[in-house]
Design an enzyme around this catalytic site. Structure first.
Site, mmCIF file in Angstrom:
data_model
loop_
_atom_site.group_PDB
_atom_site.id
_atom_site.type_symbol
_atom_site.label_atom_id
_atom_site.label_comp_id
_atom_site.label_asym_id
_atom_site.label_seq_id
_atom_site.Cartn_x
_atom_site.Cartn_y
_atom_site.Cartn_z
ATOM 1 N N ARG A 28 45.624 114.876 39.035
ATOM 2 C CA ARG A 28 46.609 115.223 38.008
ATOM 3 C C ARG A 28 46.465 114.405 36.725
ATOM 4 O O ARG A 28 47.465 114.130 36.045
ATOM 5 C CB ARG A 28 48.042 115.052 38.538
ATOM 6 C CG ARG A 28 48.319 115.746 39.856
ATOM 7 C CD ARG A 28 49.752 115.420 40.282
ATOM 8 N NE ARG A 28 49.917 115.517 41.716
ATOM 9 C CZ ARG A 28 50.402 116.558 42.357
ATOM 10 N NH1 ARG A 28 50.749 117.634 41.678
ATOM 11 N NH2 ARG A 28 50.553 116.545 43.663
ATOM 12 N N LYS A 92 57.641 123.236 43.850
ATOM 13 C CA LYS A 92 56.271 122.950 43.445
ATOM 14 C C LYS A 92 56.175 121.599 42.726
ATOM 15 O O LYS A 92 57.172 120.988 42.359
ATOM 16 C CB LYS A 92 55.754 124.065 42.521
ATOM 17 C CG LYS A 92 55.730 125.440 43.171
ATOM 18 C CD LYS A 92 54.737 125.512 44.317
ATOM 19 C CE LYS A 92 54.611 126.925 44.876
ATOM 20 N NZ LYS A 92 55.776 127.339 45.672
ATOM 21 N N ASP A 93 54.927 121.172 42.523
ATOM 22 C CA ASP A 93 54.656 119.895 41.889
ATOM 23 C C ASP A 93 54.917 119.971 40.383
ATOM 24 O O ASP A 93 54.671 120.997 39.742
ATOM 25 C CB ASP A 93 53.194 119.498 42.122
ATOM 26 C CG ASP A 93 52.863 119.407 43.599
ATOM 27 O OD1 ASP A 93 53.184 118.379 44.202
ATOM 28 O OD2 ASP A 93 52.291 120.373 44.148
ATOM 29 N N LYS A 94 55.364 118.838 39.819
ATOM 30 C CA LYS A 94 55.623 118.797 38.380
ATOM 31 C C LYS A 94 54.337 118.671 37.584
ATOM 32 O O LYS A 94 54.132 119.407 36.598
ATOM 33 C CB LYS A 94 56.551 117.619 38.052
ATOM 34 C CG LYS A 94 56.796 117.463 36.549
ATOM 35 C CD LYS A 94 57.767 116.342 36.253
ATOM 36 C CE LYS A 94 58.020 116.224 34.754
ATOM 37 N NZ LYS A 94 58.997 115.162 34.415
#
Length: 455
Positions: A28, A92-94
């Site tokens: 990320r 969900k992921d940020k």
């Protein structure tokens, strides 16, 4: 077995299953390096369907660097409606680019606002809201930034293939040639379940399950963590030391809206007792209330899987006493999806036949997500489950709780398998996982870094 990072051990993940050194790197570093798309499993009618019978507008949103709860808050504010009218199937992921469905009760498509960092597409209408779990799974494409030794992918892949019960001998030497290789990992709940930078949601949940409402609130408000900004750490330390709610409210940063909501409740109360603490905790959104208890269940589940690893019990096939569940017959083609409602105890005479079903992806060994309706396994698996619950001072009856905190429990597969594709330049992993499984649980085996670097 190789011991896990200390932060992972704190949430019940005691080991890696691959002994090979990791490739290093971080996830990320940019949102486009972590892409997630739901494998959808929710029926809709055309957008012009009767709104009386189909009162929920269903949209597909592609979000860039949006936490799901934050996006729902922004969307509800823009629509001028309660956030409780917006539902979704999975959080969900940020720090990612994510694509998922949302249902919105009681609006028409012409009212949809523009939201920065979001592309919103109308899908249709439905007669009910999306519920948690209304999806088959998720597809991932994840790039690793700055890997030290990408050539180690091959050795790790061979170990994970063997752990999942596959033949590891045909795996190519070059990582870039890994295409559709079946690998398996323990179906741990990943660090995000508990908080990637401040893993405390299970501590809140454990306090709730034990009936300690004050402990639950203070686990959320206090617990300063080194990864947080200094003003936040100081505010948490202050409220721990003083219980001075009005002053703490002045000190907590505006971005900590759930903490501030709790503090408002406490500051406005004539007297603070256990009932007040419970009311304060109920000021957070209902999905977050459920998440607290789910995190406690997840922590116990991770502990059970770690104990199974330490005892050397298999994950890809049962032993006597296990509880196995069968595959969901309605799952999308080529997608292994456990159906915990179709389970059976594995007696001695059934071990081999259930093992054959597991090998073909038709059955799965399970462990409990403990709730008030949980029946524990027999034999050594049952001994593991009872030992972990005793250590945590928990029992199934403890989950008979008020409101959103109540949980009947279920069972969850102990192994998750997927077909893995790998590309290099940059090092990129592509795979799909069933609902509830965590991409970082697979990638932690490859990177072997501080969980903070997994995002």
């Amino acid at each position: 077995m190789r011991p896990a990072h200390p932060t992972e051990r704190a949430v019940g993940m005691a080991h890696y299953v691959s002994d090979a050194d990791g490739v290093g790197g971080v996830l990320r570093s940019r949102a486009e390096h972590f892409r997630v798309r739901e494998v959808e499993r929710f029926s809709t009618e055309p957008v012009d369907a009767d709104t009386g019978a189909y009162g929920h507008l269903v949209v597909r949103a592609t979000l860039r660097s949006w936490d799901t709860n934050d996006f729902v808050g922004r969307l509800s504010d823009a629509l001028g409606i309660s956030r409780e009218r917006i539902s979704w199937a999975g959080t969900k992921d940020k720090y990612a680019i994510t694509t998922q469905l949302f249902s919105i009760r009681g609006i028409d498509s012409g009212r949809l606002p523009d939201v920065n960092g979001a592309e919103i597409e109308v899908v249709g209408r439905a007669g009910r809201s999306l519920q948690f779990g209304d999806l088959a799974g998720n597809e991932f494409e994840i790039a690793v930034s700055g890997p030290d030794r990408p050539e180690r992918v091959t050795a790790i892949t061979r170990e994970l293939a063997a752990f999942g019960g596959a033949d590891d001998r045909s795996i190519p030497d070059r990582p870039s040639a890994i295409d559709g290789v079946a690998v398996g990992v323990p179906n741990f709940f990943g660090q995000q379940r508990f908080g990637s930078r401040r893993p405390i949601t299970h501590e809140v949940g454990l306090a709730v399950v034990r009936g300690d409402w004050e402990g639950a609130v203070m686990a959320y408000l206090g617990n300063p963590h080194a990864a947080e900004p200094e003003p936040t750490r100081k505010a948490r330390a202050f409220v721990e030391e003083t219980r001075d709610w009005p002053t703490a409210l002045d000190r907590f940063p505006g971005g900590l809206r759930y903490e501030r909501s709790m503090l408002h409740e406490l500051a406005e109360a004539d007297a603070v007792d256990e009932a007040t603490y419970r009311t304060a905790l109920e000021r957070v959104p209902s999905n977050l209330q459920r998440l607290f208890v789910h995190a406690a269940q997840s922590f116990a589940f991770n502990r059970i899987l770690s104990e199974r690893l330490e005892r050397g019990l298999p994950f890809d096939r049962p032993v006597e006493g296990d509880v196995a569940c069968f595959a969901d017959a309605d799952a999308p083609a080529g997608f292994e999806l456990p159906d915990p409602d179709r389970s059976q105890r594995v007696t001695g005479r059934r071990v081999e036949s259930v093992a054959r079903h597991c090998e073909r992806g038709r059955a799965f060994v399970t462990a409990p997500l403990v709730g008030r309706g949980t029946e524990l396994a027999d034999g050594e698996p049952g001994e593991i489950e009872r030992t972990v619950l005793d250590e945590l001072e928990l029992s199934p009856e403890d989950f008979d709780l008020p409101g959103e905190f109540d949980s009947t429990g279920t069972r969850r597969a102990v192994l998750v398998r997927t077909d893995l594709d790998v590309r290099t330049d940059p090092l990129t992993f592509s795979f799909a996982l069933p609902k509830g499984a965590y991409a970082t649980v697979l990638l932690r085996e490859y990177l072997k870094v501080d969980p903070v670097d997994l995002g």
